[in-house]
Design an enzyme around this catalytic site. Structure first.
Site, PDB file in Angstrom:
ATOM      1  N   LYS A 189     -16.811 -33.500 106.403  1.00  0.00           N
ATOM      2  CA  LYS A 189     -15.783 -33.299 107.419  1.00  0.00           C
ATOM      3  C   LYS A 189     -16.391 -32.548 108.586  1.00  0.00           C
ATOM      4  CE  LYS A 189     -12.866 -30.317 108.746  1.00  0.00           C
ATOM      5  NZ  LYS A 189     -12.722 -30.640 110.194  1.00  0.00           N
ATOM      6  N   GLU A 264     -21.668 -20.078 104.714  1.00  0.00           N
ATOM      7  CA  GLU A 264     -22.391 -19.353 105.763  1.00  0.00           C
ATOM      8  C   GLU A 264     -21.353 -18.981 106.809  1.00  0.00           C
ATOM      9  OE1 GLU A 264     -23.708 -19.153 109.258  1.00  0.00           O
ATOM     10  OE2 GLU A 264     -25.545 -20.334 109.002  1.00  0.00           O
ATOM     11  N   CYS A 298     -23.769 -18.104 114.345  1.00  0.00           N
ATOM     12  CA  CYS A 298     -23.523 -16.964 113.455  1.00  0.00           C
ATOM     13  C   CYS A 298     -24.697 -16.008 113.426  1.00  0.00           C
ATOM     14  CB  CYS A 298     -23.237 -17.462 112.038  1.00  0.00           C
ATOM     15  SG  CYS A 298     -21.753 -18.476 111.905  1.00  0.00           S
TER      16      CYS A 298
END
Length: 512
Positions: A189, A264, A298
């Site tokens: 997805k 993550e 991130c």
């Protein structure tokens, strides 16, 4: 801050014909949910519309993936044949590279020079994991007595991968490559904001000969399509990259059925600059760490800790670096900073800056929306430096996910380590020093999943990538990731010449 010269709009970039349906079992299908408009963040305009999956569509994709897995057409394919097809997939990616990086730039607004540099490495992930498949060996276990014991591994089943908008193909591939190599079926997805390259990737997989139903793609919103995938009882492992709170919900959903999860999540990576680092070197390194990808990663070095002796000089030099960054059309090779992903993201980023200033931070440069004359509807933000920040401020503790670097002073090595570790996040970190002993000493004290020394943002298929605390769990890359897409079984063979007769008066030895 420098604006790049006008160039043709990214809307006019040549791209391959775009697949826009759901890819399930080798077919492109319409979705039952409302279609999703795909925006170009450099213009603010929609340039495509894709089908979206509802829960029934997700269920169909997972069932097809499960049936394909059970059929053995991929999961029990001899490893040399499977590795060959994964290599062929890598070849197909390489052949379509220009289409892929052009489309990704158009879809997420990352400058094409950055996108090309990242995506040209994609084939490495597939080739590396195909090589691990052939290199992997079962272990012989030394048991007491007349036994031969060994371990073997087998694939999990259906893997659900939820990829983010910031590095759509790279982050998807970090898990897709080992998932495929180890024999799993996958339902991918992509982010609702950047679905197009995932669909093109599925086309390339089919062209490479990977059987229908092995790689399925469902577009849709995270709150509906993503939730249906992560909660599906036939999904044996979930991989998610994104925010900490959605990651927490996904972890709970997976834990309910004892499924595996690799997450993550957020980050507020500390970059530690010691006084023995030349100021210009520190400023260039900090700018790369904090502003690459418009800070939408991130691992961004968004928390810059600088030793007091050079603190003021580094702040000034970083501000000068930020002011020289060329903002503009991401399709233009000269552009160094593209837009953030959406108007909502821009508002959130600028709001965080305002709150930081209200808390007492000093705005050194940036802090505003950037105007790009040839792209007036784009979601651009100036590279921003906030100085005189304390480690307990909101802007030092919460992820901003934009081109914003906060600068915090420290006194000595102990203070640097203490402040670096004093964070809810623990994904990555960096150390800048010319003292080799200090570099290793400090690295050994940083409670982070990754540490770079005199660099940042470097990754490789062979190196484990991931964090701890609110930055997530599990690893991508290396044997750590490869084996986590498998179950391990222990096989014990009795080699003694006599038969087992425990209840016949010959009970000897140990039961456990």
């Amino acid at each position: 801050m420098t604006l790049s010269p006008p160039s043709p709009s990214v809307v006019d970039l040549p791209v391959a014909a775009l697949p826009t349906g759901l890819r399930i079992g080798g077919e492109l299908l319409p979705g039952r949910a409302d279609p999703i408009e795909v925006l170009n963040p450099a213009t603010g305009q929609a340039f495509a519309s894709v089908a979206a999956a509802d829960a029934a569509d997700v269920d169909r994709a997972v069932q097809v993936a499960h049936e394909t897995f059970r059929s053995g057409v991929w999961s029990r394919l001899p490893i040399h044949d499977r590795a060959q097809l994964v290599h062929r997939f890598a070849d197909g990616i390489e052949a379509r590279m220009a289409d892929l990086y052009t489309l990704e730039t158009r879809n997420n607004g990352r400058p094409i020079t950055e996108t090309r540099a990242q995506i040209t490495r994609l084939p490495e992930w597939y080739r590396y994991n195909a090589a691990l498949l052939l290199a992997d060996r079962d272990a012989v276990v030394p048991l007491r007595g007349d036994y031969h014991a060994y371990t073997s591994r087998f694939p999990l089943g259906v893997v659900g991968i939820l990829a983010p908008f910031n590095h759509p193909m790279m982050i998807a591939s970090k898990s897709l490559a080992p998932a495929l190599a180890t024999g799993n079926s996958v339902v991918l997805k992509p982010s609702e904001q950047t679905p197009l390259t995932a669909l093109l990737l599925a086309d390339i997989a089919a062209e490479a000969g990977i059987p229908p139903g092995v790689l399925n793609v469902v577009n849709g919103l995270g709150a509906s399509t993503g939730a249906a995938l992560t909660e599906h009882p036939r999904v044996a492992k979930v991989v998610f990259t994104g925010g900490t709170e959605p990651g927490r919900a996904i972890s709970v959903a997976a834990a309910r059925r004892f499924a595996k999860a690799t997450l993550e999540l957020g980050g507020k990576s500390p970059v530690l600059v010691f006084a023995d680092t030349p100021v210009d070197v520190a400023a260039r390194g900090a700018a790369f760490a904090g502003f690459i990808g418009a800070g939408q990663t991130c691992i961004a070095g968004s928390r810059l800790l600088v030793q007091r002796e050079i603190y003021a000089d580094v702040v000034d030099a970083l501000a000068e670096q930020a002011g020289r960054i060329r903002i503009g059309d991401p399709a233009e090779p000269a552009t160094q900073l593209g837009p953030v992903i959406s108007a909502r993201a821009r508002t959130r980023i600028l709001g965080a800056v305002e709150r930081g200033v209200a808390e007492g931070a000093r705005l050194v440069t940036g802090g505003r929306a950037a105007g790009v004359p040839e792209l007036p509807g784009g979601f651009f933000v100036e590279p921003t430096v906030l100085a005189d920040v304390r480690n307990d401020m909101e802007i030092a503790r919460q992820e901003i996910f934009g081109p914003v670097v906060v600068v915090i002073p420290f006194d000595d090595e102990e203070d640097a380590v203490r402040q670096a570790n004093d964070s809810p996040f623990a994904l990555g970190s960096a150390i800048w020093t010319r003292d080799v002993a200090r570099a290793h000493r400090v690295a050994s004290q940083l409670e982070m999943g990754m540490v770079w020394i005199n660099d940042h943002h470097r990754l490789d298929p062979s190196s484990p990538w991931g964090g701890l605390k609110e930055s997530g769990t599990g690893r991508e890359g290396g044997w750590e990731s490869f084996h986590d897409f498998t179950h391990v079984r222990a096989v014990t063979v009795r080699t003694a010449p006599d038969d087992v007769d425990w209840y016949g008066g010959r009970a000897t030895g140990r039961l456990n």
